[in-house]
Structure formats: C-alpha cells, structure tokens
Write an enzyme that holds these catalytic residues in place. Structure first.
Site, PDB file in Angstrom:
ATOM      1  N   CYS A 114     -28.409  18.441 -73.219  1.00  0.00           N
ATOM      2  CA  CYS A 114     -29.112  19.625 -73.718  1.00  0.00           C
ATOM      3  C   CYS A 114     -29.222  19.647 -75.234  1.00  0.00           C
ATOM      4  O   CYS A 114     -30.089  20.333 -75.787  1.00  0.00           O
ATOM      5  CB  CYS A 114     -28.431  20.901 -73.224  1.00  0.00           C
ATOM      6  SG  CYS A 114     -28.420  21.072 -71.420  1.00  0.00           S
ATOM      7  N   HIS A 250     -31.065  26.611 -77.858  1.00  0.00           N
ATOM      8  CA  HIS A 250     -31.158  26.028 -76.520  1.00  0.00           C
ATOM      9  C   HIS A 250     -31.182  27.172 -75.513  1.00  0.00           C
ATOM     10  O   HIS A 250     -30.350  28.080 -75.563  1.00  0.00           O
ATOM     11  CB  HIS A 250     -29.966  25.114 -76.270  1.00  0.00           C
ATOM     12  CG  HIS A 250     -29.829  24.652 -74.848  1.00  0.00           C
ATOM     13  ND1 HIS A 250     -30.907  24.165 -74.123  1.00  0.00           N
ATOM     14  CD2 HIS A 250     -28.754  24.618 -74.014  1.00  0.00           C
ATOM     15  CE1 HIS A 250     -30.499  23.850 -72.913  1.00  0.00           C
ATOM     16  NE2 HIS A 250     -29.202  24.119 -72.814  1.00  0.00           N
ATOM     17  N   ASN A 280     -33.178  26.711 -67.755  1.00  0.00           N
ATOM     18  CA  ASN A 280     -32.589  25.709 -68.639  1.00  0.00           C
ATOM     19  C   ASN A 280     -33.321  24.392 -68.441  1.00  0.00           C
ATOM     20  O   ASN A 280     -33.177  23.743 -67.405  1.00  0.00           O
ATOM     21  CB  ASN A 280     -31.098  25.555 -68.314  1.00  0.00           C
ATOM     22  CG  ASN A 280     -30.379  24.603 -69.263  1.00  0.00           C
ATOM     23  OD1 ASN A 280     -31.000  23.818 -69.975  1.00  0.00           O
ATOM     24  ND2 ASN A 280     -29.057  24.660 -69.241  1.00  0.00           N
TER      25      ASN A 280
END
EC number: 2.3.1.180
Length: 323
Positions: A114, A250, A280
């Site tokens: 990520c 993020h 996500n």
C-alpha cells in the site's frame, strides 16, 4: 538554480464493475452497516474477468498523458507500483511501456504494497534530481480482488481494484518551499512486523495465496506511523501541519484517515477522501485520490500536499509536494 520534480499531469481508471456493500451481502456474511461503521467504505470496483493490472495501468497512464498534453515519446521512464503484477516476470511496467507504444527509456515495478506509490514517487524524484530522467510516469495499479479469501469477512469487504497515474517532470525552482514539485520524501520499513499483513502465497508455495491481516495491529501501527512520517517529511523542509493545504492519504479506512489528520492538526475538510467510493486499492489509492481531487476542483496549482501510506512489510512513507 534548483531542479524539482513537478507534476505535469494526472489521471486514473476504475473498472466498470461497481460492487456495493449490499452486493457483498449476497457473497459473505456481512452487512452494509458493518462495513461502513468499521471502514467508511460504501462501494468498490472489481476488474472484469481477464482484465489485468497492466490493462488498468495503461488506461490511467493514457489519462495522465492527455491531462499533461504529452505523448509516450515524451517519457523517459515508467515506474509502476503494484503488488498484483500480471505475471511473476516480466514487470507490469514493461507491459505498460509496450501498451503505450513507448519504445525508448526504461520501465520497472516497485513493490511496497500500500506504500508502493509513495516509494515510486521517491524513486522518480531521485531519477529526476540525478539527471537520469527528465520526465517519469509514476503509476499505482492493483487487482486486489484476486487476493481475497471470500470466507474471511474481516478482509474481503475492504479492497477494490483500480489505477492512478502521475507524470513528474524536471523544472527549475528557487530552492524554497514555494517551489512547485516534490519538496521532500520520507521512507521507512520494519520487517519485524511482516506477519500482521501479508499474502500467504508466492513462488515458495506455488500458489497465488490470499491476503491475511491482523486488523487491530495494522490500525495501531498505521495511526502512529503515518503521522510520524508526515511530520518527518514536513520537518525536513521546515514546514508543519499548519502549512498543509491537503493531506492525500492512503485510502484504507476512514478511522485511520481521521486519526492521522487529528494527530497532524489538519481539519478533515483539508483531507482528500475517496475510500467510500473505491475501498482500499493499495498502491493505486493515492494516485486515484490525487486525480479525483483535481477533477473535483479541490487540488489547485500552488497547493501544498502531503501524501502518506503504510502497507505490508511493514513499509511506510510520505511525500511533500507543491502542486
């Protein structure tokens, strides 16, 4: 004279298949309320059958090139951040290079889960500052839907697919924080925390594997480390949270985003939030948010941005840039 890596264009791509929380209720024992209250996610996009990470990356790259008014021949390099490359090798970046019709320069992947796009931006910045490249296409693209264990309701509802792209190019600055472009970066990792977020597959198992996550532990590390890395990157250039126009985090969990903003003393109306629409998307989430933020009219030239992310490894980092 100071050379800066300045944003020339941005773009994104989302697969056509839109999956709501209600749609997931038919696949796994969950509810819209459960997902929303724990993550803030309302919907996400899944790649179509046969659609690959490089396919989506090409579409995002084309959008960024159009936004910048450039062609593939204007690029010197491509850096693609992904944990879900089409094949073990060659790199998905070289597939994007071929898909764009780019026959010069070089292309490679970066894998920091990520945090991948932050690491890729730092790589691109270093290439530009060293003179290795003048113009770099930086992409984050993922098909995380193919890593899900659909019997694990705590993780499978959180992720989505997509791609975002940013073009950085060399430009002259005055050497002050008023310059456009990347002002500082901060990168970190700690392999001791591998087991709280990982995929249980790979060449050692001969399987693709599934994502495994200890949610509470990831949450604890994320809130602490994201604020720390953002403060560290700002401090390198003598800035603080009060100087920031936009945090572009993020997009993993709204509670992490809110807690990080609070620690940075930045109000939520100065945070770009897209997690409700995308879920996500791992390395794709920051460039997606940058592209959407610009399209909404939120991010404007001259704004000071902080991007920060944490992912498996653990790996985490941040970038301070003036748009």
């Amino acid at each position: 004279m100071t050379i800066r890596a300045v944003v020339a264009g941005v773009g994104h791509y989302l697969p056509e298949r839109l999956v709501s929380n209600a749609d997931l209720e038919a696949l796994v024992e969950t509810s819209d309320e459960w997902i929303r209250t724990r993550s803030g996610i309302e919907r996400r996009h899944f790649a179509a059958e046969g659609q690959t990470t490089s396919d989506m990356a090409i579409r995002a790259a084309q959008a960024a090139l159009q936004d910048a008014g450039l062609t593939p021949d204007d690029l010197d390099a491509i850096i693609l951040a992904t944990s879900t490359a089409d094949l073990t090798f060659p790199s998905a970046a070289t597939m994007v290079q071929a898909g764009l019709g780019m026959t010069r320069g070089f292309a490679y992947d970066v894998q920091a889960v990520c945090a991948g796009f932050v690491f890729a931006m730092a790589n691109a910045n270093a290439l530009i500052l060293s003179g290795q490249a003048r113009r770099v296409l930086v992409i984050g693209a993922e098909t995380f839907s193919r890593l899900m264990d659909w019997s694990d309701r705590s993780t499978c509802v959180l992720f989505g697919d997509g791609a975002g792209a940013l073009i950085l190019e060399a430009a002259e600055g005055n050497g002050t924080t008023e310059d456009r472009g990347i002002l500082s970066t901060d990168l970190n990792s700690d392999g001791r925390h591998r087991d709280i977020l990982y995929v249980d597959g790979g060449v050692s198992t001969g399987t693709t594997g599934h994502l495994r996550m200890q949610g509470k532990e990831v949450f604890r590390h994320a809130v602490e480390k994201l604020a720390e890395t953002a403060h560290a990157a700002l401090a390198k250039v003598g800035l603080s949270g009060g100087d920031v126009d936009w945090i572009v985090p993020h997009q993993a969990n709204i509670r992490i985003i809110e807690a990080t903003a609070k620690r940075m003393q930045v109000p939520m109306d100065h945070v770009i939030v897209t997690v409700q629409d995308h879920g996500n998307t791992s390395a794709a989430s920051i460039p997606l948010a940058l592209s959407v933020g610009k399209a909404r009219g939120q991010i404007k030239q001259g704004d000071l941005l902080v991007t920060e992310a944490i992912g498996g490894g653990l790996a985490w980092g941040s970038v301070v840039l003036r748009w």
